[in-house]
Design a protein around this motif. Structure first.
Motif, mmCIF file in Angstrom:
data_model
loop_
_atom_site.group_PDB
_atom_site.id
_atom_site.type_symbol
_atom_site.label_atom_id
_atom_site.label_comp_id
_atom_site.label_asym_id
_atom_site.label_seq_id
_atom_site.Cartn_x
_atom_site.Cartn_y
_atom_site.Cartn_z
ATOM 1 N N UNK A 103 32.264 25.221 47.995
ATOM 2 C CA UNK A 103 33.667 24.973 47.679
ATOM 3 C C UNK A 103 34.020 26.030 46.639
ATOM 4 N N UNK A 104 34.650 27.088 47.100
ATOM 5 C CA UNK A 104 34.880 28.264 46.260
ATOM 6 C C UNK A 104 36.378 28.511 46.125
ATOM 7 N N UNK A 105 36.820 28.701 44.893
ATOM 8 C CA UNK A 105 38.199 29.114 44.669
ATOM 9 C C UNK A 105 38.163 30.531 44.127
ATOM 10 N N UNK A 106 38.912 31.397 44.774
ATOM 11 C CA UNK A 106 39.010 32.791 44.341
ATOM 12 C C UNK A 106 40.289 32.969 43.555
ATOM 13 N N UNK A 107 40.197 33.698 42.462
ATOM 14 C CA UNK A 107 41.363 33.926 41.621
ATOM 15 C C UNK A 107 41.361 35.377 41.176
ATOM 16 N N UNK A 108 42.480 36.038 41.342
ATOM 17 C CA UNK A 108 42.640 37.417 40.888
ATOM 18 C C UNK A 108 43.879 37.471 40.008
ATOM 19 N N UNK A 109 43.695 37.480 38.674
ATOM 20 C CA UNK A 109 44.845 37.464 37.770
ATOM 21 C C UNK A 109 45.759 38.674 37.948
ATOM 22 N N UNK A 110 45.217 39.790 38.410
ATOM 23 C CA UNK A 110 46.050 40.979 38.626
ATOM 24 C C UNK A 110 47.106 40.704 39.693
ATOM 25 N N UNK A 111 46.737 39.923 40.693
ATOM 26 C CA UNK A 111 47.706 39.582 41.736
ATOM 27 C C UNK A 111 48.770 38.628 41.214
ATOM 28 N N UNK A 112 48.402 37.765 40.303
ATOM 29 C CA UNK A 112 49.367 36.813 39.751
ATOM 30 C C UNK A 112 50.446 37.537 38.957
ATOM 31 N N UNK A 113 50.031 38.464 38.108
ATOM 32 C CA UNK A 113 51.014 39.189 37.304
ATOM 33 C C UNK A 113 51.828 40.161 38.165
ATOM 34 N N UNK A 114 51.208 40.707 39.199
ATOM 35 C CA UNK A 114 51.910 41.657 40.068
ATOM 36 C C UNK A 114 52.954 40.971 40.933
ATOM 37 N N UNK A 115 52.789 39.674 41.154
ATOM 38 C CA UNK A 115 53.704 38.966 42.047
ATOM 39 C C UNK A 115 54.538 37.920 41.314
ATOM 40 N N UNK A 116 54.543 37.948 39.993
ATOM 41 C CA UNK A 116 55.329 36.943 39.283
ATOM 42 C C UNK A 116 56.797 37.083 39.672
ATOM 43 N N UNK A 117 57.431 35.957 39.843
ATOM 44 C CA UNK A 117 58.825 35.958 40.275
ATOM 45 C C UNK A 117 58.975 35.860 41.774
ATOM 46 N N UNK A 118 57.901 36.043 42.537
ATOM 47 C CA UNK A 118 57.973 35.891 43.988
ATOM 48 C C UNK A 118 57.689 34.429 44.323
#
Length: 147
Positions: A103-118
């Motif tokens: 049970x794996x959750x992948x998280x990439x904070x760079x994608x979160x900041x790059x897509x904020x507001x979407x």
């Protein structure tokens, strides 16, 4: 030297018989998704037959399936359920014979900041290498990785 067996696509009545047997097993996916037996694919590698049944109801269909592995004596059932949670998160769950094995959750904070507001969920930025590292952190390649 190990011999790698060729993959053979099983068709017609032979495939129908394997798919019918998989359906008769009455496995209920633990992900809660529905099996789509009419889209099942049957392959043979060596002495084992793989009945791959897609699961409906996810945004990562290419990684979401139930695979029935029949080796001539017994059947092992492996379920994979994957989903993009949001722009920076994805989740993969795996069960073998009804027991959770990953049970794996992948998280990439760079994608979160790059897509904020979407507001739309997108698959852009999904990384197979990161997923493989999470699933098998001690191996360079997932091939041969054991749970």
């Amino acid at each position: 030297m190990d011999t790698i067996s060729a993959t053979e696509l099983v068709t017609a009545s032979r495939a129908d018989a394997f798919v019918a047997a998989a359906e008769a097993a009455a496995y209920k996916p633990l992900s809660g998704l529905q099996q789509v037996f009419e889209d099942a694919v049957v392959t043979r590698i060596g002495n084992a037959h793989y009945i791959t049944v897609p699961l409906a109801g996810t945004n990562m269909a290419e990684m979401t399936k139930v695979v029935y592995v029949y080796d001539g004596k017994a059947t092992t059932t492996v379920e994979f359920a994957a989903a993009v949670v949001d722009a920076a998160h994805a989740r993969l769950q795996m069960w073998q014979d009804g027991v959770s094995i990953k049970d794996v959750e992948l998280y990439d904070p760079a994608l979160e900041s790059a897509t904020s507001g979407q507001s739309a969920i997108v698959q852009t930025g999904f990384s197979w290498s990161k997923l493989n590292k999470c699933l098998c952190p001690t191996r360079a390649s997932p091939r041969g990785c054991s749970a």
